[in-house]
Design an enzyme around this catalytic site. Structure first.
Site, PDB file in Angstrom:
ATOM      1  N   THR A 174       5.340  24.810   5.403  1.00 32.76           N
ATOM      2  CA  THR A 174       5.448  25.921   4.458  1.00 32.76           C
ATOM      3  C   THR A 174       6.582  26.818   4.926  1.00 32.76           C
ATOM      4  OG1 THR A 174       3.116  25.816   3.869  1.00 32.76           O
ATOM      5  CG2 THR A 174       4.229  27.875   3.390  1.00 32.76           C
ATOM      6  N   PHE A 176       8.081  30.389   5.082  1.00 33.97           N
ATOM      7  CA  PHE A 176       7.728  31.801   4.978  1.00 33.97           C
ATOM      8  C   PHE A 176       8.995  32.639   5.056  1.00 33.97           C
ATOM      9  CE2 PHE A 176       3.845  29.814   6.378  1.00 33.97           C
ATOM     10  CZ  PHE A 176       2.853  30.542   5.750  1.00 33.97           C
TER      11      PHE A 176
END
Ligand code: PRE
Length: 306
Positions: A174, A176
């Protein structure tokens, strides 16, 4: 010590990202992405860390829409975090007991095969975050039997790990981003990314191609393009772009000026160091010295030189 807001509560992947991006910061857990960004906007926090995209699920649309429509914020850093999911239960719970599972929607998508194979009859309910799900499941009177989240959230809330590495892929990451209130972007490092959103002036054949051309003719490589609905009816979209390079570099700055002339609105979302430290491969004629030399040549012509 700076205070940085994040998608809480304690134990989220977002917290893990914040601990890496700003190890010395005071951490302010928030109930959702909007609340974390609002804390940065209002000054309650000095910045925020929020998820932006996932290698399986794709865009985290709440973050994209907040950055496009909310009061402006500037991306100052990014991080790629590997994400591994565990099935977290109250001690004593067995697989056959699990009828209701609670987790963040992104985790549901990333664990689809496991859920279909191991828990085909379980009802899976969306939670505000993986750690919020773990916290809820830790309550004795919780209507949920299991949470899906980081192993650390299980440890934090006293849950057992009934299954580990339950994601459909074991290489999921992911992305960020850390944001701050608007100000000068971080200095160029030679391996940067620039993010922006652009709104069409009007809908016509080739409108997107015209936008893309502003990047292409200056040799600016795009790393992500996303269309998002404007909300004004079916078929009305605006665009998110991530491009290689820094707005301080001539080819990126000129591409952005070109878009500004072309579009109804362009919002600059930031130029910041790339997490993967990859430097762009420059096409012939698009380096800083090429742009400087060419503008010197034009200046000379304009003042009567040859
Ligand atoms: O719920 C969390 O732990 C988060 O940090 C959010 C989030 C997301 O929004 O994608 C982050 C990583 C995983 O992909 C699942 C959930």
């Amino acid at each position: 010590m700076p205070k940085i807001a994040y998608l809480g509560p304690q134990g989220t992947f977002c917290e893990a990202a914040l601990r890496i991006l700003a190890p010395d910061a005071e951490r302010l857990p928030c109930a959702n992405v909007t609340a974390a960004l609002d804390a940065a906007r209002s000054g309650e926090a000095d910045g925020a860390v929020v998820p932006l995209e996932n290698s399986v699920e794709g865009a985290i649309t709440v973050t994209l829409d907040e950055l496009a429509w909310g009061d402006p914020l500037l991306i100052t850093a990014e991080l790629l975090l590997p994400v591994e999911f565990s099935l977290l239960v109250r001690p004593g719970t067995e697989m056959t007991h699990i009828k209701r599972v609670y987790t963040h929607p992104a985790a549901i998508t990333q664990c689809r095969n496991f859920l279909a194979r191991e828990l085909p009859d379980a009802v899976v309910v969306a939670a505000p975050s993986t750690a919020a799900a773990a916290l809820e499941v830790s309550m004795e009177d919780s209507p949920y039997d299991a949470a899906i989240g980081p192993a650390i959230a299980g440890e934090h809330y006293g849950l057992d790990e009934l299954a580990a590495r339950m994601g459909d892929r074991d290489d999921t990451v992911t992305r960020f981003v850390q944001v701050a209130r608007p100000g000068p972007p971080p200095v160029p490092t030679g391996a940067d990314r620039t993010s922006l959103v652009a709104f069409l002036r009007d809908d016509h054949p080739g409108a997107l191609l015209e936008m893309l051309s502003e990047f292409a003719v200056r040799g600016v490589n795009l790393t992500r393009i996303e269309s998002r609905p404007t909300g004004d009816g079916i078929g009305r979209y605006f665009f998110h772009f991530d491009a290689e390079g820094h707005v301080a570099e001539a080819r990126v700055g000129e591409a952005l000026s070109g878009l500004h002339r072309l579009c109804a609105e362009v919002r600059f979302l930031g130029s910041y160091p790339r997490a993967d430290r990859v430097s762009p491969q420059l096409k012939h004629g698009t380096s800083e010295s090429d742009f400087t030399e060419a503008s010197g040549w034009i200046d000379k012509i304009r003042t009567g030189g040859m």
